[in-house]
Motif scaffolding. Structure first.
Motif, mmCIF file in Angstrom:
data_model
loop_
_atom_site.group_PDB
_atom_site.id
_atom_site.type_symbol
_atom_site.label_atom_id
_atom_site.label_comp_id
_atom_site.label_asym_id
_atom_site.label_seq_id
_atom_site.Cartn_x
_atom_site.Cartn_y
_atom_site.Cartn_z
ATOM 1 N N ALA A 42 62.732 34.829 33.872
ATOM 2 C CA ALA A 42 62.634 34.889 32.408
ATOM 3 C C ALA A 42 61.596 35.926 31.985
ATOM 4 C CB ALA A 42 62.270 33.518 31.852
ATOM 5 N N THR A 43 60.466 35.929 32.659
ATOM 6 C CA THR A 43 59.420 36.909 32.351
ATOM 7 C C THR A 43 59.905 38.333 32.605
ATOM 8 O OG1 THR A 43 57.679 35.323 32.870
ATOM 9 C CG2 THR A 43 57.079 37.645 32.913
ATOM 10 N N ARG A 44 60.614 38.521 33.708
ATOM 11 C CA ARG A 44 61.148 39.852 34.025
ATOM 12 C C ARG A 44 62.113 40.312 32.948
ATOM 13 N NH1 ARG A 44 61.390 44.432 34.668
ATOM 14 N NH2 ARG A 44 62.475 45.608 36.293
ATOM 15 N N LEU A 45 62.976 39.419 32.471
ATOM 16 C CA LEU A 45 63.931 39.770 31.428
ATOM 17 C C LEU A 45 63.224 40.062 30.105
ATOM 18 C CD1 LEU A 45 66.815 37.230 32.162
ATOM 19 C CD2 LEU A 45 66.986 39.731 32.234
ATOM 20 N N ARG A 46 62.223 39.280 29.775
ATOM 21 C CA ARG A 46 61.471 39.515 28.539
ATOM 22 C C ARG A 46 60.785 40.873 28.575
ATOM 23 N NH1 ARG A 46 57.519 34.649 27.617
ATOM 24 N NH2 ARG A 46 56.809 36.072 25.982
ATOM 25 N N GLU A 47 60.179 41.187 29.706
ATOM 26 C CA GLU A 47 59.508 42.482 29.848
ATOM 27 C C GLU A 47 60.517 43.630 29.759
ATOM 28 O OE1 GLU A 47 55.852 40.972 32.772
ATOM 29 O OE2 GLU A 47 57.615 41.998 33.615
ATOM 30 N N ALA A 48 61.674 43.416 30.375
ATOM 31 C CA ALA A 48 62.713 44.451 30.334
ATOM 32 C C ALA A 48 63.222 44.657 28.915
ATOM 33 C CB ALA A 48 63.864 44.072 31.266
ATOM 34 N N MET A 49 63.423 43.558 28.177
ATOM 35 C CA MET A 49 63.913 43.669 26.813
ATOM 36 C C MET A 49 62.884 44.315 25.889
ATOM 37 S SD MET A 49 67.043 42.874 26.442
ATOM 38 C CE MET A 49 67.118 42.696 24.654
ATOM 39 N N ALA A 50 61.611 44.080 26.133
ATOM 40 C CA ALA A 50 60.571 44.746 25.336
ATOM 41 C C ALA A 50 60.668 46.255 25.516
ATOM 42 C CB ALA A 50 59.189 44.249 25.753
ATOM 43 N N GLU A 51 60.983 46.683 26.723
ATOM 44 C CA GLU A 51 61.156 48.105 26.995
ATOM 45 C C GLU A 51 62.455 48.630 26.391
ATOM 46 O OE1 GLU A 51 61.200 51.086 30.917
ATOM 47 O OE2 GLU A 51 60.478 49.004 31.085
ATOM 48 N N VAL A 52 63.510 47.841 26.539
ATOM 49 C CA VAL A 52 64.828 48.229 26.015
ATOM 50 C C VAL A 52 64.775 48.469 24.515
ATOM 51 C CG1 VAL A 52 67.114 47.268 25.462
ATOM 52 C CG2 VAL A 52 66.255 47.197 27.810
ATOM 53 N N MET A 53 64.090 47.590 23.796
ATOM 54 C CA MET A 53 64.094 47.665 22.340
ATOM 55 C C MET A 53 63.220 48.785 21.799
ATOM 56 S SD MET A 53 66.382 45.554 21.922
ATOM 57 C CE MET A 53 66.514 45.767 20.158
ATOM 58 N N LYS A 54 62.559 49.528 22.699
ATOM 59 C CA LYS A 54 61.852 50.746 22.312
ATOM 60 C C LYS A 54 62.634 51.995 22.701
ATOM 61 C CE LYS A 54 57.335 48.567 23.051
ATOM 62 N NZ LYS A 54 56.141 48.579 23.925
ATOM 63 N N SER A 55 63.762 51.799 23.372
ATOM 64 C CA SER A 55 64.548 52.927 23.869
ATOM 65 C C SER A 55 65.087 53.771 22.718
ATOM 66 C CB SER A 55 65.715 52.415 24.719
ATOM 67 O OG SER A 55 66.677 53.427 24.918
ATOM 68 N N PRO A 56 64.886 55.090 22.739
ATOM 69 C CA PRO A 56 65.434 55.947 21.679
ATOM 70 C C PRO A 56 66.948 55.828 21.542
ATOM 71 C CG PRO A 56 63.823 57.153 22.994
ATOM 72 C CD PRO A 56 64.059 55.856 23.697
ATOM 73 N N ASP A 57 67.644 55.631 22.653
ATOM 74 C CA ASP A 57 69.102 55.495 22.595
ATOM 75 C C ASP A 57 69.509 54.239 21.835
ATOM 76 O OD1 ASP A 57 69.361 57.810 24.033
ATOM 77 O OD2 ASP A 57 69.726 56.816 25.950
ATOM 78 N N VAL A 58 68.799 53.139 22.081
ATOM 79 C CA VAL A 58 69.103 51.883 21.380
ATOM 80 C C VAL A 58 68.763 52.012 19.902
ATOM 81 C CG1 VAL A 58 68.477 49.443 21.179
ATOM 82 C CG2 VAL A 58 68.834 50.455 23.442
ATOM 83 N N LEU A 59 67.592 52.553 19.607
ATOM 84 C CA LEU A 59 67.191 52.725 18.209
ATOM 85 C C LEU A 59 68.191 53.592 17.457
ATOM 86 C CD1 LEU A 59 63.349 53.326 18.714
ATOM 87 C CD2 LEU A 59 64.462 51.234 17.935
ATOM 88 N N LYS A 60 68.638 54.667 18.088
ATOM 89 C CA LYS A 60 69.600 55.577 17.451
ATOM 90 C C LYS A 60 70.945 54.907 17.254
ATOM 91 C CE LYS A 60 71.700 60.164 17.850
ATOM 92 N NZ LYS A 60 71.799 61.396 18.672
ATOM 93 N N ALA A 61 71.402 54.156 18.265
ATOM 94 C CA ALA A 61 72.703 53.486 18.164
ATOM 95 C C ALA A 61 72.721 52.493 17.011
ATOM 96 C CB ALA A 61 73.022 52.772 19.478
ATOM 97 N N PHE A 62 71.645 51.734 16.865
ATOM 98 C CA PHE A 62 71.598 50.746 15.783
ATOM 99 C C PHE A 62 71.448 51.415 14.426
ATOM 100 C CE2 PHE A 62 69.919 47.186 18.770
ATOM 101 C CZ PHE A 62 71.189 47.051 19.298
ATOM 102 N N GLU A 63 70.616 52.445 14.365
ATOM 103 C CA GLU A 63 70.426 53.158 13.092
ATOM 104 C C GLU A 63 71.729 53.800 12.633
ATOM 105 O OE1 GLU A 63 67.604 56.645 11.115
ATOM 106 O OE2 GLU A 63 67.392 56.123 13.225
ATOM 107 N N THR A 64 72.466 54.390 13.568
ATOM 108 C CA THR A 64 73.749 55.022 13.232
ATOM 109 C C THR A 64 74.733 54.006 12.681
ATOM 110 O OG1 THR A 64 73.432 56.715 14.927
ATOM 111 C CG2 THR A 64 75.685 56.352 14.164
ATOM 112 N N SER A 65 74.685 52.797 13.225
ATOM 113 C CA SER A 65 75.624 51.759 12.790
ATOM 114 C C SER A 65 75.204 51.104 11.478
ATOM 115 C CB SER A 65 75.741 50.679 13.866
ATOM 116 O OG SER A 65 74.556 49.907 13.937
#
Length: 328
Positions: free
Chosen positions: A271-294
């Motif tokens: 669970a800790t590993r997934l939480r840490e990974a998601m904290a990194e994921v949600m800062k990803s420029p690709d993710v931010l751009k994909a959501f902003e575009t939508s």
């Protein structure tokens, strides 16, 4: 080493041994592909959230993260239940919506076997949290929400709207608005927001309540018009659309959030590993751009804040379901 040192070492040794499996578990995860269940067809809010997150999570964790659209049942119950029954090993995750808490309550309302319980899930991270918007075809005669309400009062039960299934997010949002406005609409359930969107674009239904990210491309293409916002505040992607509270419907407040869950008995190191990974994921420029575009901006929350948010939001939605009562 004196006797006291020996005693301290003897006490510490079992603790060290107990910690080793956890450390090894965290270091070895993941060792194979991860499945991310999305309990809806492609094209809806959960799918919109899952795909960029899965791609980024794959880069962070170093193993493929496969999106599995497992639609079925009302409002995503089949996929939610499948994730609840999965082995709690971190290899089956769930990207789902706010209907997660509503569906067990609906089962109880109809005296049906409850497919799963919210307590079977561990919140990992919230991804999106958008207000639901009321949309109609651009060719429809209603230019404002008031036009829509006035027509619905003249023709009770004749204006159709599509949803992702009984007691799903789109259904509950629309009925919350209808109850507040004192109107009667005709509910037409589908197997997800994607099929419901296809239905309104094809003229099968006349209205839909959906997330901004689902609607924005269709509005930009001139196919749909948005009349109202179920949130407490206007949003940047539709700044000219008033909230229903602005229009006098004070008890209309509904958010279609998407979040990542695992099983409640998931080992803490994973669970800790997934939480840490998601904290990194949600800062990803690709993710931010994909959501902003939508048209859906990131609304990240880590597990503690997300757990509290789910509890508060679920209580409001369960109350709305009880007010709606039994519908097919």
């Amino acid at each position: 080493m004196d006797r006291r040192d020996l005693l301290r070492a003897a006490v510490a040794l079992p603790l060290l041994r107990a910690a080793l499996p956890d450390a090894a578990l965290a270091q070895s995860y993941p060792a194979r592909n991860i499945t991310m269940i999305v309990p809806f067809p492609a094209g809806g809010q959960a799918d919109l959230a899952a795909r960029p997150v899965a791609q980024a999570l794959e880069r962070v964790l170093g193993k493929p993260v496969i999106v599995d659209n497992r639609a079925g049942g009302g409002g995503g119950s089949v996929g939610n239940a499948a994730a609840a029954r999965a082995e709690p090993d971190g290899y089956t995750l769930l990207m789902t919506l706010s209907s997660l808490a509503v569906l067990p309550e609906a089962d109880r309302l109809f005296d049906r076997p409850v497919a799963y319980e919210v307590a079977q899930f561990m919140p990992i991270a919230r991804v999106l949290a958008d207000p639901t918007l009321l949309a109609v075809p651009a060719s429809a005669p209603w230019k404002t929400a008031q036009d829509f309400v006035e027509d619905a009062k003249k023709r009770p039960g004749q204006i159709t709207y599509g949803s992702s299934g009984p007691y799903g997010t789109l259904h509950v949002a629309m009925e919350m608005f209808a109850n507040s406005a004192g109107i009667k609409l005709l509910h037409v359930p589908f197997r997800g927001a994607g099929p419901a969107l296809t239905a309104i674009l094809g003229g099968t239904v006349q209205a839909i309540a959906a997330a901004p990210g689902t609607l924005k491309p269709q509005v930009d293409d001139g196919k749909l018009r948005v009349l109202g916002n179920c949130g407490a505040q206007r949003i940047a992607s539709f700044p000219d659309v008033p909230t229903f509270q602005e229009l006098g419907y004070k008890d209309v407040e509904f958010y279609i959030w998407a979040g990542l869950f695992a099983q409640s008995s998931l080992p803490a190191p994973i669970a800790t590993r997934l939480r840490e990974a998601m904290a990194e994921v949600m800062k990803s420029p690709d993710v931010l751009k994909a959501f902003e575009t939508s048209g859906s901006l990131v609304a990240y929350q880590d597990a503690p804040a997300f757990s509290e948010f789910v509890a508060v939001d679920s209580a409001r939605l369960i109350a709305a379901v009880k007010k709606i009562g039994k519908v097919e």
